[in-house]
Write a protein that holds these residues in place. Structure first.
Motif, PDB file in Angstrom:
ATOM      1  N   ILE A  13     -39.458  39.013 -92.869  1.00 51.87           N
ATOM      2  CA  ILE A  13     -40.549  38.153 -93.273  1.00 51.87           C
ATOM      3  C   ILE A  13     -40.637  37.975 -94.763  1.00 51.87           C
ATOM      4  N   LEU A  14     -40.788  36.709 -95.108  1.00 41.19           N
ATOM      5  CA  LEU A  14     -41.051  36.387 -96.487  1.00 41.19           C
ATOM      6  C   LEU A  14     -42.553  36.312 -96.607  1.00 41.19           C
ATOM      7  N   ILE A  15     -43.055  36.601 -97.821  1.00 37.99           N
ATOM      8  CA  ILE A  15     -44.494  36.602 -97.949  1.00 37.99           C
ATOM      9  C   ILE A  15     -44.962  35.590 -98.983  1.00 37.99           C
ATOM     10  N   LEU A  16     -45.962  34.830 -98.578  1.00 36.67           N
ATOM     11  CA  LEU A  16     -46.522  33.842 -99.497  1.00 36.67           C
ATOM     12  C   LEU A  16     -47.861  34.366 -99.977  1.00 36.67           C
ATOM     13  N   LYS A  68     -29.182  41.113 -96.215  1.00 40.47           N
ATOM     14  CA  LYS A  68     -29.852  41.155 -97.505  1.00 40.47           C
ATOM     15  C   LYS A  68     -30.975  42.175 -97.498  1.00 40.47           C
ATOM     16  N   ASN A  69     -31.402  42.545 -98.694  1.00 38.39           N
ATOM     17  CA  ASN A  69     -32.590  43.372 -98.868  1.00 38.39           C
ATOM     18  C   ASN A  69     -33.802  42.464 -99.025  1.00 38.39           C
ATOM     19  N   TYR A  70     -34.973  42.988 -98.697  1.00 38.44           N
ATOM     20  CA  TYR A  70     -36.204  42.228 -98.844  1.00 38.44           C
ATOM     21  C   TYR A  70     -37.121  42.979 -99.810  1.00 38.44           C
ATOM     22  N   LYS A  71     -37.541  42.268-100.861  1.00 43.70           N
ATOM     23  CA  LYS A  71     -38.350  42.900-101.892  1.00 43.70           C
ATOM     24  C   LYS A  71     -39.781  42.371-101.869  1.00 43.70           C
ATOM     25  N   TYR A  72     -40.724  43.306-102.022  1.00 42.71           N
ATOM     26  CA  TYR A  72     -42.137  42.947-102.007  1.00 42.71           C
ATOM     27  C   TYR A  72     -42.830  43.563-103.216  1.00 42.71           C
ATOM     28  N   LEU A  73     -43.635  42.772-103.869  1.00 42.59           N
ATOM     29  CA  LEU A  73     -44.425  43.230-105.007  1.00 42.59           C
ATOM     30  C   LEU A  73     -45.807  43.615-104.498  1.00 42.59           C
ATOM     31  N   VAL A  93     -45.703  38.964-101.884  1.00 45.91           N
ATOM     32  CA  VAL A  93     -46.614  39.630-102.819  1.00 45.91           C
ATOM     33  C   VAL A  93     -47.817  40.094-102.015  1.00 45.91           C
ATOM     34  N   ILE A  94     -48.138  41.378-102.135  1.00 42.61           N
ATOM     35  CA  ILE A  94     -49.174  41.980-101.291  1.00 42.61           C
ATOM     36  C   ILE A  94     -50.175  42.722-102.163  1.00 42.61           C
ATOM     37  N   THR A  95     -51.437  42.581-101.858  1.00 46.83           N
ATOM     38  CA  THR A  95     -52.463  43.348-102.564  1.00 46.83           C
ATOM     39  C   THR A  95     -52.560  44.732-101.931  1.00 46.83           C
ATOM     40  N   ASN A  96     -52.909  45.719-102.720  1.00 43.04           N
ATOM     41  CA  ASN A  96     -52.960  47.087-102.203  1.00 43.04           C
ATOM     42  C   ASN A  96     -54.350  47.485-101.716  1.00 43.04           C
ATOM     43  N   ASP A  97     -55.210  46.511-101.475  1.00 48.06           N
ATOM     44  CA  ASP A  97     -56.528  46.801-100.913  1.00 48.06           C
ATOM     45  C   ASP A  97     -56.665  46.110 -99.555  1.00 48.06           C
ATOM     46  N   ILE A  98     -55.750  46.451 -98.657  1.00 46.84           N
ATOM     47  CA  ILE A  98     -55.701  45.833 -97.327  1.00 46.84           C
ATOM     48  C   ILE A  98     -56.938  46.220 -96.517  1.00 46.84           C
ATOM     49  N   VAL A 186     -49.818  33.640 -94.694  1.00 45.57           N
ATOM     50  CA  VAL A 186     -50.089  35.038 -94.343  1.00 45.57           C
ATOM     51  C   VAL A 186     -48.817  35.861 -94.590  1.00 45.57           C
ATOM     52  N   PRO A 187     -48.891  36.879 -95.434  1.00 42.56           N
ATOM     53  CA  PRO A 187     -47.704  37.693 -95.714  1.00 42.56           C
ATOM     54  C   PRO A 187     -47.193  38.417 -94.465  1.00 42.56           C
ATOM     55  N   VAL A 188     -45.886  38.473 -94.328  1.00 39.14           N
ATOM     56  CA  VAL A 188     -45.260  39.229 -93.246  1.00 39.14           C
ATOM     57  C   VAL A 188     -44.214  40.144 -93.868  1.00 39.14           C
ATOM     58  N   ILE A 189     -44.174  41.373 -93.397  1.00 37.75           N
ATOM     59  CA  ILE A 189     -43.234  42.337 -93.965  1.00 37.75           C
ATOM     60  C   ILE A 189     -42.551  43.091 -92.834  1.00 37.75           C
ATOM     61  N   TYR A 190     -41.256  43.359 -92.995  1.00 38.32           N
ATOM     62  CA  TYR A 190     -40.493  44.067 -91.970  1.00 38.32           C
ATOM     63  C   TYR A 190     -40.712  45.574 -92.012  1.00 38.32           C
ATOM     64  N   ASN A 191     -40.722  46.185 -90.830  1.00 41.31           N
ATOM     65  CA  ASN A 191     -40.677  47.635 -90.710  1.00 41.31           C
ATOM     66  C   ASN A 191     -39.416  47.975 -89.923  1.00 41.31           C
ATOM     67  N   GLY A 192     -38.506  48.725 -90.545  1.00 44.63           N
ATOM     68  CA  GLY A 192     -37.230  49.022 -89.895  1.00 44.63           C
ATOM     69  C   GLY A 192     -37.074  50.472 -89.492  1.00 44.63           C
ATOM     70  N   ASP A 193     -38.178  51.142 -89.127  1.00 45.74           N
ATOM     71  CA  ASP A 193     -38.069  52.562 -88.778  1.00 45.74           C
ATOM     72  C   ASP A 193     -37.104  52.798 -87.618  1.00 45.74           C
ATOM     73  N   TRP A 194     -37.051  51.858 -86.688  1.00 45.60           N
ATOM     74  CA  TRP A 194     -36.234  52.048 -85.482  1.00 45.60           C
ATOM     75  C   TRP A 194     -34.737  52.048 -85.773  1.00 45.60           C
ATOM     76  N   VAL A 195     -34.331  51.557 -86.944  1.00 46.08           N
ATOM     77  CA  VAL A 195     -32.916  51.469 -87.280  1.00 46.08           C
ATOM     78  C   VAL A 195     -32.379  52.801 -87.823  1.00 46.08           C
ATOM     79  N   GLU A 196     -33.277  53.679 -88.263  1.00 44.04           N
ATOM     80  CA  GLU A 196     -32.854  54.941 -88.861  1.00 44.04           C
ATOM     81  C   GLU A 196     -32.033  55.775 -87.879  1.00 44.04           C
ATOM     82  N   SER A 197     -31.186  56.631 -88.431  1.00 43.86           N
ATOM     83  CA  SER A 197     -30.224  57.375 -87.610  1.00 43.86           C
ATOM     84  C   SER A 197     -30.658  58.780 -87.238  1.00 43.86           C
TER      85      SER A 197
END
Length: 385
Positions: A13-16, A68-73, A93-98, A186-197
């Motif tokens: 997810i790209l975030i606007l 690719k990598n996905y970067k979020y500010l 870009v995400i605010t830290n007061d969710i 609406v910002p969307v961000i990936y969670n890739g915990d399931w890919v870990e080994s």
């Protein structure tokens, strides 16, 4: 992971970020990035760089073989109002007061509850899969909206909720629903915990949520306790005087699927100090074998774990009488997590197992070495009747 039926789902997810109003101060460029970063001991799929005023969260493996990598500010609204930076340099870009959040996998629920921010959850696809009593109460009170199916989230309802961010997951980076959500701002961000080994690497993704909620220290403390509990259980397992032989999985359309020897599932068995009969294999994904190959190797296995979604010996027998050839079936030593469910049918293991590998390991130790962990009752696994 949810993982509905073992499948974990998480998409890109790209975030606007909507433009912030300028205050009376003068805008300034982002300062050079300090290389201070959050310590990650096991997880490889994300990294965080902290520069006090803002953080850069990089998702490095949102799904297998991601290109690719996905970067979020991440920064406060106040800081963002003072900054100038090339927005195309970030995928969001995400605010830290969710205050309002949507997640899309049941594996995300425990992290929210452990951090004490479950009240921010306002929407989830297929809420029946959620097992947590605490979150089910919020669902029953109408505080968490049903968003349809994961494969096709009801974007109309989601956009009406207007969450601060959506936590998604993906298997290949293609998701039209997420694209619609992003285009709506609406910002969307990936969670890739399931890919870990490894199990501990997956559990360490609680630090991902710690970053989003500005609770890094609490997330680190929670993970350290889980790690300590896991390693203590592993140490206890080494005291076992015998190693029971273990079979896993079941057939689907005449093909028997079971974990390869380098998988997180097989690592659990290794840490439980058992003889997993396919521990010498490796690779990506599950092993796909013929019934004959499995029978030849595991006919006399002491214990049979996770025979697919079957919840009783009778179901196993009805599915295929061939299963009755295994000694573990004859001696009633078949165990599965399918019978530990929430009030609406969600499998607890698929929700909590990723966040609490210490409980999973202790379950396996109690099953395979009943003389150890005196007084412990398995949390997920139950013997099939």
């Amino acid at each position: 992971m949810i993982l509905k039926k073992t499948l974990y789902i998480f998409l890109p997810i790209l975030i606007l970020f909507s433009s912030c109003k300028e205050d009376k101060g003068i805008k300034r460029d982002l300062p050079p990035l300090d290389k201070s970063s959050i310590n990650l001991k096991y997880a490889k799929g994300f990294s965080v760089t902290d520069n006090r005023d803002y953080k850069i969260l990089t998702i490095e493996t949102p799904w297998p073989e991601a290109k690719k990598n996905y970067k979020y500010l991440i920064a406060s609204k106040e800081q963002l109002s003072k900054m100038t930076f090339p927005r195309d340099a970030y995928d969001g870009v995400i605010t830290n007061d969710i205050t309002k959040l949507v997640v899309t996998s049941t594996t995300h629920i425990p992290a929210l509850e452990l951090l004490g921010v479950e009240q921010t959850l306002i929407g989830f696809p297929e809420t029946d899969y959620i097992s947590s009593e605490k979150t089910r109460k919020r669902i029953n009170e109408g505080k968490v909206r049903e968003l349809g199916k994961n494969e096709g989230i009801n974007t109309e309802v989601l956009l009406e909720l207007n969450p601060d961010v959506v936590i998604g997951f993906g298997v290949d980076g293609v998701n039209k629903t997420f694209e619609t959500i992003k285009k709506a701002g609406v910002p969307v961000i990936y969670n890739g915990d399931w890919v870990e080994s490894s199990a501990l690497a997956k559990a360490e993704w609680i630090k991902f949520f710690g970053v989003l909620f500005n609770q890094e220290q609490k997330a680190d403390s929670i993970f350290k306790n889980i790690e300590k509990d896991y390693l203590k259980a592993k140490s206890i397992a080494k005291q076992a005087k015998t190693q029971p032989t273990v079979l896993s999985g079941a057939m689907h359309k005449d093909v028997w699927y079971l974990p390869n020897g380098s998988s997180p599932e097989a690592q659990f068995l290794n840490d439980a100090n058992v003889n997993y009969l396919w521990s010498d294999t490796s690779g990506n994904g599950s092993l796909a074998l013929s019934f004959e190959a499995v029978l030849d190797k595991a006919k006399d296995a002491d214990i049979w774990l996770n025979p697919s979604y079957y919840s009783s010996l009778e179901q196993l027998k009805k599915a295929s009488s061939l299963y009755t050839n295994f000694e573990a079936f004859k001696t009633n030593n078949v165990f599965s997590f399918t019978n530990a469910k929430g009030e609406t049918g969600g499998v607890l293991y698929y929700e909590l197992g990723t966040a609490r590998p210490d409980l999973v390991l202790k379950d396996l130790i109690k099953i395979c070495h009943p003389e150890l962990l005196d007084g412990y009752t398995p949390y997920f696994f139950k013997k099939l009747k």
